[in-house]
Design a protein around this motif. Structure first.
Motif, PDB file in Angstrom:
ATOM      1  N   ASP A 107       0.842  -1.194   0.000  1.00 19.46           N
ATOM      2  CA  ASP A 107       0.000   0.000   0.000  1.00 19.46           C
ATOM      3  C   ASP A 107       0.876   1.242   0.000  1.00 19.46           C
ATOM      4  N   LEU A 108       0.398   2.285  -0.666  1.00 18.88           N
ATOM      5  CA  LEU A 108       1.080   3.575  -0.718  1.00 18.88           C
ATOM      6  C   LEU A 108       0.027   4.670  -0.835  1.00 18.88           C
ATOM      7  N   LEU A 109       0.386   5.883  -0.431  1.00 21.03           N
ATOM      8  CA  LEU A 109      -0.460   7.030  -0.746  1.00 21.03           C
ATOM      9  C   LEU A 109      -0.394   7.277  -2.252  1.00 21.03           C
ATOM     10  N   PRO A 110      -1.524   7.319  -2.944  1.00 20.52           N
ATOM     11  CA  PRO A 110      -1.473   7.573  -4.391  1.00 20.52           C
ATOM     12  C   PRO A 110      -0.722   8.849  -4.752  1.00 20.52           C
ATOM     13  N   GLY A 148       5.186  20.277   2.396  1.00 19.30           N
ATOM     14  CA  GLY A 148       3.973  20.825   2.970  1.00 19.30           C
ATOM     15  C   GLY A 148       3.056  19.757   3.534  1.00 19.30           C
ATOM     16  N   PHE A 149       1.847  20.194   3.883  1.00 21.66           N
ATOM     17  CA  PHE A 149       0.868  19.317   4.511  1.00 21.66           C
ATOM     18  C   PHE A 149      -0.128  18.822   3.468  1.00 21.66           C
ATOM     19  N   TYR A 150      -0.448  17.526   3.544  1.00 20.12           N
ATOM     20  CA  TYR A 150      -1.430  16.934   2.640  1.00 20.12           C
ATOM     21  C   TYR A 150      -2.326  16.005   3.439  1.00 20.12           C
ATOM     22  N   ALA A 151      -3.634  16.059   3.149  1.00 16.81           N
ATOM     23  CA  ALA A 151      -4.587  15.182   3.823  1.00 16.81           C
ATOM     24  C   ALA A 151      -5.637  14.733   2.824  1.00 16.81           C
ATOM     25  N   THR A 152      -6.123  13.512   3.012  1.00 17.43           N
ATOM     26  CA  THR A 152      -7.178  12.991   2.155  1.00 17.43           C
ATOM     27  C   THR A 152      -8.134  12.162   2.999  1.00 17.43           C
ATOM     28  N   GLY A 168       8.962  18.245   4.748  1.00 19.25           N
ATOM     29  CA  GLY A 168       9.721  19.401   5.189  1.00 19.25           C
ATOM     30  C   GLY A 168      11.152  19.384   4.669  1.00 19.25           C
ATOM     31  N   ARG A 169      11.914  20.368   5.095  1.00 16.93           N
ATOM     32  CA  ARG A 169      13.296  20.539   4.622  1.00 16.93           C
ATOM     33  C   ARG A 169      14.171  20.957   5.778  1.00 16.93           C
ATOM     34  N   ILE A 170      15.398  20.420   5.811  1.00 14.81           N
ATOM     35  CA  ILE A 170      16.409  20.820   6.786  1.00 14.81           C
ATOM     36  C   ILE A 170      17.588  21.373   6.015  1.00 14.81           C
ATOM     37  N   GLY A 171      17.778  22.673   6.076  1.00 13.13           N
ATOM     38  CA  GLY A 171      18.838  23.301   5.298  1.00 13.13           C
ATOM     39  C   GLY A 171      18.550  23.214   3.810  1.00 13.13           C
ATOM     40  N   ASP A 172      19.618  23.231   3.021  1.00  9.62           N
ATOM     41  CA  ASP A 172      19.475  23.216   1.565  1.00  9.62           C
ATOM     42  C   ASP A 172      19.611  21.818   0.968  1.00  9.62           C
ATOM     43  N   ARG A 173      20.002  20.831   1.766  1.00 12.14           N
ATOM     44  CA  ARG A 173      20.361  19.534   1.175  1.00 12.14           C
ATOM     45  C   ARG A 173      19.536  18.351   1.688  1.00 12.14           C
ATOM     46  N   ILE A 174      18.674  18.549   2.659  1.00 12.05           N
ATOM     47  CA  ILE A 174      17.896  17.443   3.220  1.00 12.05           C
ATOM     48  C   ILE A 174      16.408  17.731   3.079  1.00 12.05           C
ATOM     49  N   ASN A 175      15.701  16.813   2.439  1.00  8.46           N
ATOM     50  CA  ASN A 175      14.247  16.854   2.365  1.00  8.46           C
ATOM     51  C   ASN A 175      13.696  15.585   3.005  1.00  8.46           C
ATOM     52  N   TYR A 176      12.513  15.680   3.594  1.00  7.84           N
ATOM     53  CA  TYR A 176      11.932  14.509   4.248  1.00  7.84           C
ATOM     54  C   TYR A 176      10.412  14.562   4.141  1.00  7.84           C
ATOM     55  N   ARG A 177       9.790  13.402   4.378  1.00  8.75           N
ATOM     56  CA  ARG A 177       8.340  13.347   4.525  1.00  8.75           C
ATOM     57  C   ARG A 177       7.976  12.239   5.501  1.00  8.75           C
ATOM     58  N   LEU A 178       6.863  12.460   6.192  1.00  7.79           N
ATOM     59  CA  LEU A 178       6.267  11.491   7.101  1.00  7.79           C
ATOM     60  C   LEU A 178       4.829  11.267   6.659  1.00  7.79           C
ATOM     61  N   TYR A 179       4.340  10.041   6.772  1.00  9.82           N
ATOM     62  CA  TYR A 179       2.957   9.808   6.360  1.00  9.82           C
ATOM     63  C   TYR A 179       2.314   8.745   7.240  1.00  9.82           C
ATOM     64  N   ALA A 180       0.984   8.776   7.256  1.00  9.91           N
ATOM     65  CA  ALA A 180       0.187   7.735   7.903  1.00  9.91           C
ATOM     66  C   ALA A 180      -1.089   7.566   7.092  1.00  9.91           C
ATOM     67  N   LYS A 181      -1.588   6.341   7.023  1.00 12.10           N
ATOM     68  CA  LYS A 181      -2.827   6.100   6.303  1.00 12.10           C
ATOM     69  C   LYS A 181      -3.560   4.910   6.905  1.00 12.10           C
ATOM     70  N   ALA A 182      -4.877   4.920   6.707  1.00 12.28           N
ATOM     71  CA  ALA A 182      -5.731   3.838   7.185  1.00 12.28           C
ATOM     72  C   ALA A 182      -6.732   3.503   6.098  1.00 12.28           C
ATOM     73  N   HIS A 183      -7.075   2.222   6.001  1.00 16.42           N
ATOM     74  CA  HIS A 183      -7.966   1.774   4.931  1.00 16.42           C
ATOM     75  C   HIS A 183      -8.855   0.659   5.459  1.00 16.42           C
ATOM     76  N   ARG A 184     -10.146   0.750   5.155  1.00 19.99           N
ATOM     77  CA  ARG A 184     -11.086  -0.328   5.446  1.00 19.99           C
ATOM     78  C   ARG A 184     -11.939  -0.558   4.213  1.00 19.99           C
ATOM     79  N   ASN A 185     -12.123  -1.820   3.878  1.00 21.59           N
ATOM     80  CA  ASN A 185     -12.860  -2.147   2.661  1.00 21.59           C
ATOM     81  C   ASN A 185     -13.728  -3.368   2.896  1.00 21.59           C
ATOM     82  N   ARG A 186     -14.953  -3.305   2.385  1.00 17.13           N
ATOM     83  CA  ARG A 186     -15.813  -4.484   2.352  1.00 17.13           C
ATOM     84  C   ARG A 186     -15.565  -5.149   1.010  1.00 17.13           C
ATOM     85  N   ASP A 187     -14.974  -6.331   1.025  1.00 12.91           N
ATOM     86  CA  ASP A 187     -14.375  -6.894  -0.177  1.00 12.91           C
ATOM     87  C   ASP A 187     -15.366  -7.399  -1.204  1.00 12.91           C
TER      88      ASP A 187
END
Length: 599
Positions: A107-110, A148-152, A168-187
């Protein structure tokens, strides 16, 4: 993205080095970031339906069957789809227990996916184990592109989904991201307890310590549960971490990658469990040797340690093993003339069960003019034995029914392909024909003396042929069409001496025809409308009727940061079957509303 821009889009799956899509000598289709977002799909298998050279069917082992050019397996014969290599950012996600993919564990964030490169045909020389009928390479976006911030939030008649991400960004050379997601499906469409759920979180850090060096570290962790047909619920867990260092020079590049992956599944009420821990190291060096040669070479090692607690009916002997898979490869692209290129490569792979194997590949491409590329190839690939082939013990009422013998050999493919790609400012066309020769495909055989225990054998051989084709048509500035058509003809037979149990359709119950048509419209500056129509012909044995289905999405930009959309899938029928009823429930119609914010 314009058609010309897509033609110049860099891909890496065909030759394992960056090259323009328009010049890639292979049957490759790229699902772009824009395709993914506009389709409305929020699961990886749903996104893979966008590739006209892939066959995606709901049901089967792990809940889904995904394959290229047939041999989808047959769950009733315990023969699963296991000839497709799947990578997420260079991390192999097929399980070494049976060479297939548990799609409910991926699974991934689209919004975080940059592209999905889908190759039809073998890629064993460069990618090795399991790259028999194709390669799916899922590539996520750099952290710098997800700031930046993204939500769905998604809510529908069968689906609930939510995701959060911060970059986010730390200085000019480091970029990062954090994410969390949850999914429920009736198959399915039944009223039984048939839902599935999962939660997942992760991170990525991109660091450029110098102008020629790039370092990436990413990791994920997840957990979930799913219902099973006729069995207690199954719980899933997993975690992974990957690190990659790239150094890019004027005439050469070096990549070193290592990852750790843990996955586990457990059926409740004592229904069995397993866990797999994988450690992988891969090194690749590309160098331009003069003006005519471009060499890619490297090697790697993968250690997989598994632990299985079986059930009274299915066990593994031994239940614990450590498997070592090692390889070394080299490939040279030779410019024979300004328009003619010859590519030759060879991989030596050491498999834990079957020993060393040579996996060669040769390709020839001719640039007829700036718009037309013609190519042909010949290659060899294998599906090497797994614990399910060699170590499984199946029992009924305490009596051994089937075993995986030490004599089971690798399944083999010799593939011959030819194709062409025509790209203009307003349209692109691609076609690739193939003739595949298979040998030593897995069968069920009687015991050498008597009948039981049954055992796996290598008693089927045969061939398949057909073609995959697709186009991209820019009708106007606001309307784009993408038609596709695939033909598959399979001819398999039992080898002399085989016991001819279960029939040759155990290798795959595949449709002969598949047709797709995708329409994308931009209505003004705020509204986009997308529709995906597909036709799949009947499955031969067991027979499943062919069907036509439609998916659609309409999106409305509330402002520059927010979009509201309505998506629907399988809209033409309340429910339909994609696999035999003994293997899967009917696939129901689904609708959901999605809201996305970018800040």
């Amino acid at each position: 993205m314009s058609i010309r821009d897509l033609a110049n889009f860099d891909v890496s799956s065909v030759t394992k080095s960056a090259e323009a899509l328009g010049g890639a000598p292979g049957a490759i289709y790229v699902i772009t970031h824009d395709d993914i977002v506009r389709s409305g799909n929020i699961t990886l298998p749903g996104m893979l339906r966008l590739a006209p050279n892939l066959q995606v069917m709901r049901g089967g082992n792990g809940g889904l069957v995904v394959t290229a050019r047939g041999l989808s397996g047959n769950a009733d014969a315990q023969n699963f789809s296991n000839k497709l290599l799947v990578l997420i950012d260079g991390r192999s996600v097929y399980t070494p227990l049976y060479s297939g993919v548990y799609w409910d564990m991926q699974d991934l964030l689209p919004e975080d996916i940059d592209r999905i490169e889908v190759i039809s045909g073998p890629g064993a020389t460069l990618w090795g184990a399991n790259a028999v009928n194709g390669v799916i390479n899922i590539i996520t976006r750099p952290a710098g592109a997800t700031q930046g911030f993204y939500a769905t939030a998604v809510a529908g008649n069968r689906t609930r989904d939510a995701g959060l991400r911060y970059g986010g960004r730390i200085g000019d050379r480091i970029n990062y991201r954090l994410y969390a997601k949850a999914h429920r499906n009736r198959d399915t469409s039944s009223t039984a307890d048939d839902d599935s759920w999962r939660v997942q979180g992760g991170f990525q850090v991109d660091w450029t310590p110098t102008d020629v060096d790039r370092v990436m570290v990413q990791g994920d962790a997840y957990g979930g549960s799913r219902a099973q047909l006729g069995a207690p619920r199954e719980d899933i867990t997993g975690r992974d971490i990957l690190a990659r260092w790239n150094r890019d020079g004027a005439t050469s590049s070096l990549q070193v990658q290592a990852y750790y992956d843990h996955s586990g599944r457990e059926t409740r009420a004592g229904g069995g469990r397993f866990s797999v821990d994988t450690f992988d190291l891969d090194i690749q060096h590309s160098i331009a040797a003069g003006s005519a040669h471009h060499v890619v070479w490297g090697g790697g090692a993968r250690v997989s340690r598994y632990d299985i607690d079986g059930t009274p009916s299915i066990q593994f002997d031994p239940g614990r093993r450590t498997l070592l898979l090692a390889n070394i490869f080299a490939q040279d692209s030779v410019k024979l003339s300004p328009r003619l290129t010859f590519i030759a490569g060879l991989k030596l792979e050491q498999d834990p069960y079957s020993g060393p194997a040579l996996l060669p590949n040769a390709r020839l491409s001719w640039r007829a003019d700036e718009n037309l590329l013609l190519w042909g190839s010949a290659s060899r690939a294998i599906r090497s034995p797994t614990p399910f082939d060699r170590d499984v013990v199946e029992k009924v009422d305490g009596q051994t029914l089937l075993i995986g013998p030490s004599t089971f050999r690798s399944e083999k493919l010799s593939a011959f392909e030819a194709g062409g790609r025509l790209i203009t400012a307003a349209a692109s066309f691609s076609i690739s024909g193939f003739y595949n020769v298979y040998d030593d495909l897995r069968t069920v055989e009687f015991a050498p003396v008597g009948i039981f225990p049954l055992r796996w054998g290598n008693g089927i051989k045969g061939h398949s042929y057909g073609f995959d084709s697709w186009a991209d048509l820019r009708l106007t500035d606001w309307w784009r069409l993408k038609p596709g058509y695939s033909l598959l003809i399979q001819r398999f037979r039992f080898k002399p001496g085989a016991d001819r149990l279960l029939g040759v359709t155990q290798v795959g119950n595949d449709p002969k025809h598949r047709v797709t048509l995708r329409s994308s419209m931009d209505i003004g500056t705020r509204i986009n409308l997308d529709a995906d129509l597909r036709y799949v012909s009947a499955l031969p044995n067991p027979r499943v009727s062919g069907y036509v289905e439609l998916g659609a999405r309409i999106g409305y930009m509330l402002n520059e940061q927010a979009e509201l959309s309505l998506s629907g899938f399988n809209l033409l029928h309340k429910r339909h079957y994609e696999l035999p009823a003994t293997q899967a429930n009917a696939v129901p119609r689904s609708l959901f509303v999605a809201l996305k914010w970018h800040l």
